[in-house]
Write an enzyme that holds these catalytic residues in place. Sequence first.
Site, PDB file in Angstrom:
ATOM      1  N   LYS A  95       0.832  -1.136  -0.121  1.00 11.34           N
ATOM      2  CA  LYS A  95       0.030   0.110  -0.048  1.00 11.34           C
ATOM      3  C   LYS A  95       0.786   1.316   0.029  1.00 11.34           C
ATOM      4  O   LYS A  95       0.420   2.166  -0.449  1.00 11.34           O
ATOM      5  CB  LYS A  95      -1.136  -0.118   1.090  1.00 11.34           C
ATOM      6  CG  LYS A  95      -2.198  -1.206   1.050  1.00 11.34           C
ATOM      7  CD  LYS A  95      -3.251  -0.559   1.963  1.00 11.34           C
ATOM      8  CE  LYS A  95      -4.384  -1.546   1.416  1.00 11.34           C
ATOM      9  NZ  LYS A  95      -5.716  -1.612   2.229  1.00 11.34           N
TER      10      LYS A  95
ATOM     11  N   LYS B 129      -4.039 -10.334  -6.761  1.00  8.82           N
ATOM     12  CA  LYS B 129      -5.530 -10.740  -6.113  1.00  8.82           C
ATOM     13  C   LYS B 129      -6.640  -9.781  -6.569  1.00  8.82           C
ATOM     14  O   LYS B 129      -6.363  -8.667  -6.964  1.00  8.82           O
ATOM     15  CB  LYS B 129      -5.127 -10.188  -4.426  1.00  8.82           C
ATOM     16  CG  LYS B 129      -6.328 -10.615  -3.707  1.00  8.82           C
ATOM     17  CD  LYS B 129      -5.829 -10.112  -2.178  1.00  8.82           C
ATOM     18  CE  LYS B 129      -6.067  -8.454  -2.017  1.00  8.82           C
ATOM     19  NZ  LYS B 129      -6.210  -7.771  -0.679  1.00  8.82           N
TER      20      LYS B 129
ATOM     21  N   LYS C 198     -10.978  -4.587  -4.692  1.00  7.32           N
ATOM     22  CA  LYS C 198     -11.913  -3.395  -4.967  1.00  7.32           C
ATOM     23  C   LYS C 198     -11.342  -2.124  -5.165  1.00  7.32           C
ATOM     24  O   LYS C 198     -11.934  -1.362  -5.848  1.00  7.32           O
ATOM     25  CB  LYS C 198     -12.984  -3.197  -4.004  1.00  7.32           C
ATOM     26  CG  LYS C 198     -12.457  -3.138  -2.332  1.00  7.32           C
ATOM     27  CD  LYS C 198     -13.316  -3.047  -1.534  1.00  7.32           C
ATOM     28  CE  LYS C 198     -13.590  -3.559  -0.237  1.00  7.32           C
ATOM     29  NZ  LYS C 198     -12.461  -4.118   0.527  1.00  7.32           N
TER      30      LYS C 198
HETATM   31  P1  TYM Z   1     -10.484  -6.425   3.294  1.00  8.76           P
HETATM   32  O1  TYM Z   1     -11.832  -5.428   3.364  1.00  8.76           O
HETATM   33  O2  TYM Z   1      -9.590  -6.162   2.133  1.00  8.76           O
HETATM   34  O3  TYM Z   1     -11.335  -7.546   2.701  1.00  8.76           O
HETATM   35  C1  TYM Z   1     -12.517  -8.405   3.311  1.00  8.76           C
HETATM   36  C2  TYM Z   1     -12.307  -9.832   3.428  1.00  8.76           C
HETATM   37  O4  TYM Z   1     -12.316 -10.337   1.978  1.00  8.76           O
HETATM   38  C3  TYM Z   1     -11.264 -11.177   1.919  1.00  8.76           C
HETATM   39  N1  TYM Z   1     -10.692 -10.937   0.387  1.00  8.76           N
HETATM   40  C4  TYM Z   1     -10.367 -11.891  -0.348  1.00  8.76           C
HETATM   41  N2  TYM Z   1     -10.619 -13.288  -0.192  1.00  8.76           N
HETATM   42  C5  TYM Z   1     -10.260 -13.998  -1.428  1.00  8.76           C
HETATM   43  N3  TYM Z   1      -9.768 -13.566  -2.373  1.00  8.76           N
HETATM   44  C6  TYM Z   1      -9.788 -12.237  -2.817  1.00  8.76           C
HETATM   45  N4  TYM Z   1      -9.490 -11.639  -3.882  1.00  8.76           N
HETATM   46  C7  TYM Z   1      -9.991 -11.275  -1.524  1.00  8.76           C
HETATM   47  N5  TYM Z   1     -10.055  -9.868  -1.325  1.00  8.76           N
HETATM   48  C8  TYM Z   1     -10.570  -9.863  -0.091  1.00  8.76           C
HETATM   49  C9  TYM Z   1     -10.326 -10.695   2.859  1.00  8.76           C
HETATM   50  O5  TYM Z   1      -9.150 -11.558   3.207  1.00  8.76           O
HETATM   51  C10 TYM Z   1     -11.010 -10.084   3.951  1.00  8.76           C
HETATM   52  O6  TYM Z   1     -11.273 -11.244   4.627  1.00  8.76           O
HETATM   53  N6  TYM Z   1      -7.973  -5.775   7.222  1.00  8.76           N
HETATM   54  C11 TYM Z   1      -9.175  -6.322   6.767  1.00  8.76           C
HETATM   55  C12 TYM Z   1     -10.392  -5.871   7.473  1.00  8.76           C
HETATM   56  C13 TYM Z   1     -10.360  -5.936   8.902  1.00  8.76           C
HETATM   57  C14 TYM Z   1     -10.536  -7.358   9.845  1.00  8.76           C
HETATM   58  C15 TYM Z   1     -10.440  -6.789  11.083  1.00  8.76           C
HETATM   59  C16 TYM Z   1     -10.928  -8.614   9.361  1.00  8.76           C
HETATM   60  C17 TYM Z   1     -10.104  -4.979   9.823  1.00  8.76           C
HETATM   61  N7  TYM Z   1     -10.020  -5.479  11.189  1.00  8.76           N
HETATM   62  C18 TYM Z   1     -10.342  -7.978  11.904  1.00  8.76           C
HETATM   63  C19 TYM Z   1     -10.893  -9.497  10.286  1.00  8.76           C
HETATM   64  C20 TYM Z   1     -10.864  -9.198  11.492  1.00  8.76           C
HETATM   65  C21 TYM Z   1      -9.269  -6.095   5.253  1.00  8.76           C
HETATM   66  O7  TYM Z   1      -8.820  -5.037   4.662  1.00  8.76           O
HETATM   67  O8  TYM Z   1     -10.165  -6.696   4.444  1.00  8.76           O
END
Ligand code: TYM
Length: 338
Positions: free
Chosen positions: A120, A202, A205
């Site tokens: 990032k 990956k 969004k």
């Molecule tokens: P975020 O918003 O990037 O993604 C949300 C969830 O979706 C999963 N994910 C994917 N899984 C498979 N293939 C993909 N291409 C893909 N893109 C996203 C992510 O692994 C995630 O489970 N840091 C986290 C948010 C967060 C969080 C937490 C998660 C903040 N606090 C506490 C769990 C527990 C994030 O940015 O997810």
Amino acid sequence: MDIVQKEQKKQVIFSGMQPTGFLTLGNYIGALKNWIGLQDQYHCLYCIVDLHSLTVRQDPANLRKRSREVLMQYIAAGLDPEKNIIFYQSHVPAHSELSWILSCFTYMGELNRMTQFKEKAQKNESNVNAGLFTYPVLMAADILLYQTDLVPVGEDQKQHLEIARDIATRFNNIYGDVFTIPEGYIPKVGARIMSLQDPTKKMSKSDENENGYIRILDEPNRIMNKIKRAVTDSKGQICYSDEQPGIKNLLDIYCSLREESVESAVDHFQSKGYGDLKKEVGETIVEALRPIQEKFQELEKNKDYIDQIIKDNGDKANALAQRTLRKVQKKVGFPPRV
Ligand code: TYM
């Protein structure tokens, strides 16, 4: 054992998503879809992590809109707001408070190693803010506040989960058993859905190329078109292999949405071409997302119902979060409230 005791024995699940854009098929397959099956067995908390979103500049009106849309997509996908606590991170101040305390138990070196930070920081060279660096500490606070046992996430969050465990263990070693040490819960297939335009990256969004990802709310035509344009290879054979990342990705999508084994899918496509594969994958996605989209449209019309969920669930999360926060504050030596 009475019902109350039984309820108390349920393990706790916590997970969240950033409301930084439209949720993608990656978010759905890697995380959201798996959450649905957990709601009867566990005490589940699902957060819309709007504090985390600020690490990248956001338009305020847009952030508000996206946050509400994420909440509605959680419900539309099948999360029951009576059984799960669905809430905004910013409505529970304990997340920020615990995050500060935990940051004093986290080393710079640990944060420096985070791949997501490096990626990032490279992408947002003009805005490498301190929040981006301490992002995993806030995530650890999210998880540890609720004495979470399991964290269902996609593969990209593994490293963040590991640091949450390290921070919790370090804290417990000093102050006694304060935090439950959380475990990851990562799907076997679909934990990393790749970009349709570059299957070595990956699906995200924040991808600039809209054809790289499918939104949960994309219309059927758009989905079919994006899948049609998905990058494959010139081998012409449908195998599940790292040498064919585009095909492998389409098979992953197909298998996880249909809950079918890879072997059976490869068998099914054995004598078919890439065109057939794309058509069937596209149709599978359209069918999987259709009920979610319909429910979403219904929810959009029901403002009062959603407002009530936000209020009730926010209150529940606050009450739970306070329990851990008070315990932590006492342990570290903050004066009691009189
Ligand atoms: P975020 O918003 O990037 O993604 C949300 C969830 O979706 C999963 N994910 C994917 N899984 C498979 N293939 C993909 N291409 C893909 N893109 C996203 C992510 O692994 C995630 O489970 N840091 C986290 C948010 C967060 C969080 C937490 C998660 C903040 N606090 C506490 C769990 C527990 C994030 O940015 O997810």
